[in-house]
Design a protein around this motif. Structure first.
Motif, PDB file in Angstrom:
ATOM      1  N   ASP A  29       0.855  -1.181   0.000  1.00  0.00           N
ATOM      2  CA  ASP A  29       0.000   0.000   0.000  1.00  0.00           C
ATOM      3  C   ASP A  29       0.900   1.244   0.000  1.00  0.00           C
ATOM      4  OD1 ASP A  29      -2.297   1.529   0.106  1.00  0.00           O
ATOM      5  OD2 ASP A  29      -2.338   1.522   2.301  1.00  0.00           O
ATOM      6  N   GLU A  30       0.726   2.115  -0.964  1.00  0.00           N
ATOM      7  CA  GLU A  30       1.651   3.222  -1.178  1.00  0.00           C
ATOM      8  C   GLU A  30       1.228   4.496  -0.464  1.00  0.00           C
ATOM      9  OE1 GLU A  30       1.937   3.535  -5.366  1.00  0.00           O
ATOM     10  OE2 GLU A  30       2.904   1.603  -5.585  1.00  0.00           O
ATOM     11  N   THR A  31       0.886   4.384   0.817  1.00  0.00           N
ATOM     12  CA  THR A  31       0.512   5.579   1.568  1.00  0.00           C
ATOM     13  C   THR A  31       1.700   6.197   2.287  1.00  0.00           C
ATOM     14  OG1 THR A  31      -0.071   4.236   3.487  1.00  0.00           O
ATOM     15  CG2 THR A  31      -1.841   4.760   1.932  1.00  0.00           C
ATOM     16  N   GLY A  32       2.845   5.540   2.271  1.00  0.00           N
ATOM     17  CA  GLY A  32       4.036   6.079   2.912  1.00  0.00           C
ATOM     18  C   GLY A  32       4.160   5.718   4.380  1.00  0.00           C
ATOM     19  N   SER A  33       3.379   4.791   4.832  1.00  0.00           N
ATOM     20  CA  SER A  33       3.418   4.396   6.237  1.00  0.00           C
ATOM     21  C   SER A  33       4.566   3.417   6.484  1.00  0.00           C
ATOM     22  CB  SER A  33       2.093   3.735   6.615  1.00  0.00           C
ATOM     23  OG  SER A  33       2.172   3.234   7.930  1.00  0.00           O
ATOM     24  N   ASN A  34       5.247   3.590   7.602  1.00  0.00           N
ATOM     25  CA  ASN A  34       6.311   2.670   7.990  1.00  0.00           C
ATOM     26  C   ASN A  34       5.839   1.675   9.040  1.00  0.00           C
ATOM     27  OD1 ASN A  34       8.210   3.718   6.277  1.00  0.00           O
ATOM     28  ND2 ASN A  34       8.933   5.226   7.759  1.00  0.00           N
ATOM     29  N   PHE A  35       4.552   1.513   9.171  1.00  0.00           N
ATOM     30  CA  PHE A  35       3.978   0.594  10.153  1.00  0.00           C
ATOM     31  C   PHE A  35       4.253  -0.854   9.791  1.00  0.00           C
ATOM     32  CE2 PHE A  35       0.213  -1.153  12.476  1.00  0.00           C
ATOM     33  CZ  PHE A  35       0.609  -0.727  13.729  1.00  0.00           C
ATOM     34  N   TRP A  36       4.619  -1.116   8.537  1.00  0.00           N
ATOM     35  CA  TRP A  36       4.903  -2.483   8.096  1.00  0.00           C
ATOM     36  C   TRP A  36       6.128  -3.052   8.801  1.00  0.00           C
ATOM     37  CZ3 TRP A  36       9.536  -3.622   5.760  1.00  0.00           C
ATOM     38  CH2 TRP A  36      10.277  -2.541   5.295  1.00  0.00           C
ATOM     39  N   VAL A  37       7.004  -2.181   9.290  1.00  0.00           N
ATOM     40  CA  VAL A  37       8.211  -2.654   9.972  1.00  0.00           C
ATOM     41  C   VAL A  37       7.847  -3.398  11.249  1.00  0.00           C
ATOM     42  CG1 VAL A  37      10.349  -1.915  11.100  1.00  0.00           C
ATOM     43  CG2 VAL A  37       9.612  -0.815   8.991  1.00  0.00           C
ATOM     44  N   MET A  38       6.862  -2.878  11.995  1.00  0.00           N
ATOM     45  CA  MET A  38       6.433  -3.536  13.227  1.00  0.00           C
ATOM     46  C   MET A  38       5.844  -4.914  12.934  1.00  0.00           C
ATOM     47  SD  MET A  38       3.630  -2.502  16.067  1.00  0.00           S
ATOM     48  CE  MET A  38       2.323  -3.344  15.220  1.00  0.00           C
ATOM     49  N   TRP A  39       5.020  -5.000  11.898  1.00  0.00           N
ATOM     50  CA  TRP A  39       4.436  -6.291  11.532  1.00  0.00           C
ATOM     51  C   TRP A  39       5.516  -7.246  11.032  1.00  0.00           C
ATOM     52  CZ3 TRP A  39       0.093  -7.318  13.569  1.00  0.00           C
ATOM     53  CH2 TRP A  39      -0.861  -6.323  13.752  1.00  0.00           C
ATOM     54  N   GLY A  40       6.526  -6.737  10.367  1.00  0.00           N
ATOM     55  CA  GLY A  40       7.633  -7.577   9.920  1.00  0.00           C
ATOM     56  C   GLY A  40       8.421  -8.142  11.087  1.00  0.00           C
ATOM     57  N   ILE A  41       8.657  -7.310  12.094  1.00  0.00           N
ATOM     58  CA  ILE A  41       9.374  -7.790  13.285  1.00  0.00           C
ATOM     59  C   ILE A  41       8.545  -8.835  14.010  1.00  0.00           C
ATOM     60  CG2 ILE A  41      10.221  -7.085  15.561  1.00  0.00           C
ATOM     61  CD1 ILE A  41      11.044  -4.416  14.227  1.00  0.00           C
ATOM     62  N   ALA A  42       7.235  -8.596  14.135  1.00  0.00           N
ATOM     63  CA  ALA A  42       6.363  -9.578  14.782  1.00  0.00           C
ATOM     64  C   ALA A  42       6.346 -10.892  13.997  1.00  0.00           C
ATOM     65  CB  ALA A  42       4.943  -9.026  14.906  1.00  0.00           C
ATOM     66  N   SER A  43       6.365 -10.797  12.675  1.00  0.00           N
ATOM     67  CA  SER A  43       6.400 -11.998  11.848  1.00  0.00           C
ATOM     68  C   SER A  43       7.703 -12.766  12.029  1.00  0.00           C
ATOM     69  CB  SER A  43       6.207 -11.617  10.379  1.00  0.00           C
ATOM     70  OG  SER A  43       6.275 -12.747   9.561  1.00  0.00           O
ATOM     71  N   LEU A  44       8.813 -12.058  12.114  1.00  0.00           N
ATOM     72  CA  LEU A  44      10.101 -12.717  12.345  1.00  0.00           C
ATOM     73  C   LEU A  44      10.152 -13.394  13.709  1.00  0.00           C
ATOM     74  CD1 LEU A  44      12.600 -10.107  10.873  1.00  0.00           C
ATOM     75  CD2 LEU A  44      11.962 -12.342   9.921  1.00  0.00           C
TER      76      LEU A  44
END
Length: 79
Positions: A29-44
């Motif tokens: 989603d190209e809204t410019g949000s960096n919230f995906w980093v938190m979900w990536g860490i939780a996934s790892l």
């Protein structure tokens, strides 16, 4: 509460896949949000839990053994 070990593994895998999907969908989603980093860490972290669970329980029986979470155990640990 008693859970079979394979049920706990399925739960860990569902959380891993859910967090991974959330990470990817927010990243695309190209809204410019960096919230995906938190979900990536939780996934790892959940991926690490799955691998760690598989390594620890490699020689155990999947259907005969239980993971027990009981309040009496927590009371003994706290006391």
């Amino acid at each position: 509460m008693r859970l079979k070990k394979w049920m706990l593994l399925v739960g860990y895998m569902c959380l891993f896949l859910g967090f991974g999907y959330s990470c990817y969908s927010i990243f695309v989603d190209e809204t410019g949000s960096n919230f995906w980093v938190m979900w990536g860490i939780a996934s790892l972290v959940m991926g690490y839990q799955v691998i760690n669970f598989l390594v620890e329980k490699k020689n155990d029986k999947w259907n005969n053994s239980y993971v027990v979470a009981d309040q009496r155990v927590f009371r003994k640990i706290l006391v």
